[in-house]
Design a protein around this motif. Structure first.
Motif, mmCIF file in Angstrom:
data_model
loop_
_atom_site.group_PDB
_atom_site.id
_atom_site.type_symbol
_atom_site.label_atom_id
_atom_site.label_comp_id
_atom_site.label_asym_id
_atom_site.label_seq_id
_atom_site.Cartn_x
_atom_site.Cartn_y
_atom_site.Cartn_z
ATOM 1 N N GLY A 95 -25.080 6.194 0.122
ATOM 2 C CA GLY A 95 -25.022 6.849 -1.180
ATOM 3 C C GLY A 95 -24.311 6.032 -2.242
ATOM 4 N N CYS A 96 -23.675 4.937 -1.830
ATOM 5 C CA CYS A 96 -22.931 4.102 -2.785
ATOM 6 C C CYS A 96 -23.544 2.710 -2.912
ATOM 7 C CB CYS A 96 -21.469 3.979 -2.360
ATOM 8 S SG CYS A 96 -20.553 5.523 -2.414
ATOM 9 N N GLU A 97 -24.806 2.575 -2.532
ATOM 10 C CA GLU A 97 -25.445 1.255 -2.582
ATOM 11 C C GLU A 97 -25.499 0.695 -4.000
ATOM 12 O OE1 GLU A 97 -26.695 3.420 1.032
ATOM 13 O OE2 GLU A 97 -26.688 3.918 -1.108
ATOM 14 N N SER A 98 -25.502 1.573 -5.002
ATOM 15 C CA SER A 98 -25.526 1.112 -6.395
ATOM 16 C C SER A 98 -24.123 1.048 -6.991
ATOM 17 C CB SER A 98 -26.390 2.042 -7.249
ATOM 18 O OG SER A 98 -25.874 3.363 -7.236
ATOM 19 N N GLY A 99 -23.104 1.207 -6.153
ATOM 20 C CA GLY A 99 -21.717 1.185 -6.617
ATOM 21 C C GLY A 99 -21.026 2.493 -6.292
ATOM 22 N N CYS A 100 -19.764 2.408 -5.892
ATOM 23 C CA CYS A 100 -19.018 3.611 -5.509
ATOM 24 C C CYS A 100 -18.483 4.294 -6.761
ATOM 25 C CB CYS A 100 -17.874 3.259 -4.568
ATOM 26 S SG CYS A 100 -17.034 4.700 -3.877
ATOM 27 N N ARG A 101 -19.034 5.454 -7.079
ATOM 28 C CA ARG A 101 -18.627 6.203 -8.268
ATOM 29 C C ARG A 101 -18.152 7.607 -7.887
ATOM 30 N NH1 ARG A 101 -18.771 1.800 -9.673
ATOM 31 N NH2 ARG A 101 -19.891 0.801 -11.386
ATOM 32 N N ARG A 102 -17.626 7.732 -6.675
ATOM 33 C CA ARG A 102 -17.161 9.025 -6.208
ATOM 34 C C ARG A 102 -15.909 9.456 -6.969
ATOM 35 N NH1 ARG A 102 -19.598 9.845 -0.996
ATOM 36 N NH2 ARG A 102 -18.264 11.658 -0.686
ATOM 37 N N LYS A 103 -15.609 10.746 -6.920
ATOM 38 C CA LYS A 103 -14.436 11.286 -7.594
ATOM 39 C C LYS A 103 -13.219 11.338 -6.673
ATOM 40 C CE LYS A 103 -17.097 13.983 -10.940
ATOM 41 N NZ LYS A 103 -17.378 15.328 -11.505
ATOM 42 N N GLU A 104 -13.316 10.621 -5.581
ATOM 43 C CA GLU A 104 -12.179 10.497 -4.667
ATOM 44 C C GLU A 104 -12.302 9.146 -3.967
ATOM 45 O OE1 GLU A 104 -15.647 11.709 -2.497
ATOM 46 O OE2 GLU A 104 -14.624 12.867 -4.061
ATOM 47 N N ALA A 105 -11.223 8.705 -3.338
ATOM 48 C CA ALA A 105 -11.284 7.454 -2.580
ATOM 49 C C ALA A 105 -12.365 7.576 -1.520
ATOM 50 C CB ALA A 105 -9.924 7.173 -1.952
ATOM 51 N N HIS A 106 -13.247 6.562 -1.452
ATOM 52 C CA HIS A 106 -14.398 6.666 -0.552
ATOM 53 C C HIS A 106 -14.648 5.337 0.146
ATOM 54 C CE1 HIS A 106 -18.931 7.141 0.123
ATOM 55 N NE2 HIS A 106 -18.366 8.043 0.905
ATOM 56 N N CYS A 107 -15.404 4.445 -0.484
ATOM 57 C CA CYS A 107 -15.697 3.153 0.140
ATOM 58 C C CYS A 107 -14.428 2.358 0.416
ATOM 59 C CB CYS A 107 -16.640 2.340 -0.748
ATOM 60 S SG CYS A 107 -18.328 2.990 -0.827
ATOM 61 N N ILE A 108 -13.441 2.500 -0.445
ATOM 62 C CA ILE A 108 -12.201 1.739 -0.304
ATOM 63 C C ILE A 108 -11.450 2.099 0.971
ATOM 64 C CG2 ILE A 108 -10.673 3.337 -1.548
ATOM 65 C CD1 ILE A 108 -9.496 0.855 -2.964
ATOM 66 N N LEU A 109 -11.733 3.286 1.535
ATOM 67 C CA LEU A 109 -11.042 3.720 2.747
ATOM 68 C C LEU A 109 -11.405 2.863 3.954
ATOM 69 C CD1 LEU A 109 -11.323 7.605 2.397
ATOM 70 C CD2 LEU A 109 -9.396 6.129 1.795
ATOM 71 N N GLN A 110 -12.482 2.067 3.831
ATOM 72 C CA GLN A 110 -12.848 1.166 4.927
ATOM 73 C C GLN A 110 -11.851 0.027 5.097
ATOM 74 O OE1 GLN A 110 -17.315 0.275 5.183
ATOM 75 N NE2 GLN A 110 -17.032 0.886 3.047
ATOM 76 N N VAL A 111 -11.084 -0.269 4.060
ATOM 77 C CA VAL A 111 -10.096 -1.344 4.159
ATOM 78 C C VAL A 111 -8.991 -0.893 5.100
ATOM 79 C CG1 VAL A 111 -8.457 -2.790 2.905
ATOM 80 C CG2 VAL A 111 -10.641 -2.142 1.833
ATOM 81 N N CYS A 112 -8.793 -1.643 6.154
ATOM 82 C CA CYS A 112 -7.839 -1.275 7.195
ATOM 83 C C CYS A 112 -6.413 -1.624 6.770
ATOM 84 C CB CYS A 112 -8.200 -1.997 8.485
ATOM 85 S SG CYS A 112 -7.085 -1.664 9.841
ATOM 86 N N ALA A 113 -5.504 -0.664 6.894
ATOM 87 C CA ALA A 113 -4.107 -0.896 6.530
ATOM 88 C C ALA A 113 -3.497 -2.016 7.357
ATOM 89 C CB ALA A 113 -3.297 0.394 6.692
ATOM 90 N N GLU A 114 -3.945 -2.145 8.597
ATOM 91 C CA GLU A 114 -3.441 -3.220 9.459
ATOM 92 C C GLU A 114 -3.784 -4.589 8.874
ATOM 93 O OE1 GLU A 114 -1.637 -5.210 12.628
ATOM 94 O OE2 GLU A 114 -1.520 -3.079 12.046
ATOM 95 N N ASP A 115 -5.001 -4.718 8.316
ATOM 96 C CA ASP A 115 -5.404 -5.993 7.707
ATOM 97 C C ASP A 115 -4.572 -6.296 6.464
ATOM 98 O OD1 ASP A 115 -7.336 -6.297 9.653
ATOM 99 O OD2 ASP A 115 -8.940 -5.426 8.432
#
Length: 408
Positions: A360-380
């Protein structure tokens, strides 16, 4: 959408035609040469546009340089040695006809007695109709802007129809960093400049910044100062503050680190409160500084940890190290590639971003909450920042070793 754009296009063509027929509205008195630099975008865009401001100042050395900006960024540009006069123009109306009237009155009030040589919009602030009117009614002989032709639909329905308001249009055919685009625009105008971004502050800003930090000198003494910036201008860009707190908590277990929080607005205050609930020793200066004071405090920090926002670009201009978390990924379309267009410029801050766009974000993440960014691992993120801290310690030890040999 398309019908609206066609109607707007016909209206704008009529405006340009009748304005040419009517001619320019200027006084008969001798007029001083002037340049109009337009940047009404957020703070990060203002920082990235400084390459254009500096280049224009050098190219038109004797001209009166106007900066037209937003109220929020007024003090940032007033602290610059390049600007002769800083003007604030807010877009307070939304109908095109009212925007045109507002801009015409503004230009008549401020530019009527000047021979405007150039009006320019840096590529960090893609022109909308308001900026197009502003350059048009400034009466400038040359009116420069950029146009992102690499996105054909957006160009046809949005930016492309405004190109006719300008005499010089830099057509950006590929996605690149906004600093590089600004350099290319200057080159189009025959202006040579380097790829250095700047920030502006005053001696008074430094004095007040020192006063804000003074009560915390004992807490800061001998520690690595980490500037933590969890809030951005868009919720979808916000990495969870709990993850930032967890990363800092782990780092503090191993190293002497003082966390300093800066930012503006209700959301920033809420995030800072949540962070301080996890790390009570953090120094929270959210909503306590001006832009200039924030610059001077960031100057005294060592590392950055936060999102894609204005203070990130201040830290980059000050050559800080650290980690910035972005929401965009390589699989997104050109206009959504924030990590390419606005990554920290020419500094030691690395970017962390999602590996791919979620469904649903293939054209860019425009959600009204944190979404695609949650894939970034805190450990990394933790490992990246920990590695930088280790490298900095080794450099410090090497320097101290050299000093010790000299003394012996």
């Amino acid at each position: 959408m398309v019908i609206h754009r066609y109607a707007e296009n016909i209206y704008l063509r009529g405006i340009r035609f009748f304005d040419r027929v009517r001619g320019e509205d200027h006084s008969d008195a001798p007029r001083k040469k002037a340049v109009v630099f337009i940047c009404r975008q957020p703070l990060g865009d203002a920082v990235l546009s400084t390459i254009v401001l500096r280049g224009v100042r050098k190219a038109y050395e004797g001209a009166h340089l106007f900066v037209v900006t937003s109220r929020a960024n007024r003090t940032f540009f007033e602290a610059s040695s390049y600007a002769d006069e800083v003007l604030v123009l807010e877009d307070t109306v939304h109908r095109v006809k009212k925007q045109r009237r507002l801009v015409r009155e503004f230009c008549r009030e401020h530019f009527r007695d000047y021979d405007v040589q150039l009006a320019i919009i840096p590529n960090t602030g893609m022109p909308n109709i308001f900026e197009a009117f502003l350059t048009h009614y400034s009466g400038a002989k040359r009116r420069a802007a950029a146009s992102e032709v690499f996105h054909p639909v957006m160009h046809r329905e949005y930016m492309g129809q405004y190109d006719a308001f300008f005499t010089d249009v830099y057509e950006e055919e590929r996605v690149c960093h906004e600093v590089e685009s600004n350099l290319a625009m200057l080159s189009m105008l025959g202006v040579k400049e380097d790829l250095v971004i700047e920030v502006f502050s005053t001696a008074a800003d430094k004095e007040r910044a020192d006063a804000l930090l003074a009560p915390h000198r004992d807490e800061l003494a001998g520690k690595v100062k980490l500037f933590v910036n969890p809030a951005t201008s868009d919720v979808a860009r916000d990495y969870p503050v709990e993850r930032y707190a967890e990363i800092c908590r782990r780092l503090r277990e191993e190293k002497e680190i003082a966390c300093i929080l800066l930012g503006y607005g209700e959301k920033a205050a809420r995030y800072s409160g949540a962070f301080c609930a996890e790390i009570p020793e953090a120094i929270d200066l959210t909503n306590k500084t001006t832009i200039g004071e924030m610059i001077e405090i960031i100057r005294q920090t060592d590392f950055y940890l936060g999102g894609d926002t204005g203070p990130l670009h201040i830290a980059a201009a000050l050559k800080k190290q650290g980690v910035a978390v972005f929401r965009s990924s390589d699989g997104m379309p050109p206009l959504a590639l924030d990590h390419i267009k606005r990554h920290p410029w020419d500094c030691g801050i690395v970017t962390m971003r999602p590996e791919h766009a979620l469904a649903g974000c293939e054209s860019g993440c425009r959600r009204k909450e944190a979404h695609c960014i949650l894939q970034v691992c805190a450990e990394d993120v933790y490992r990246a920042l920990h590695g930088q801290l280790d490298a900095d310690e080794r450099k410090s030890d090497a320097r101290n070793g050299v000093h010790a040999d000299v003394e012996s």
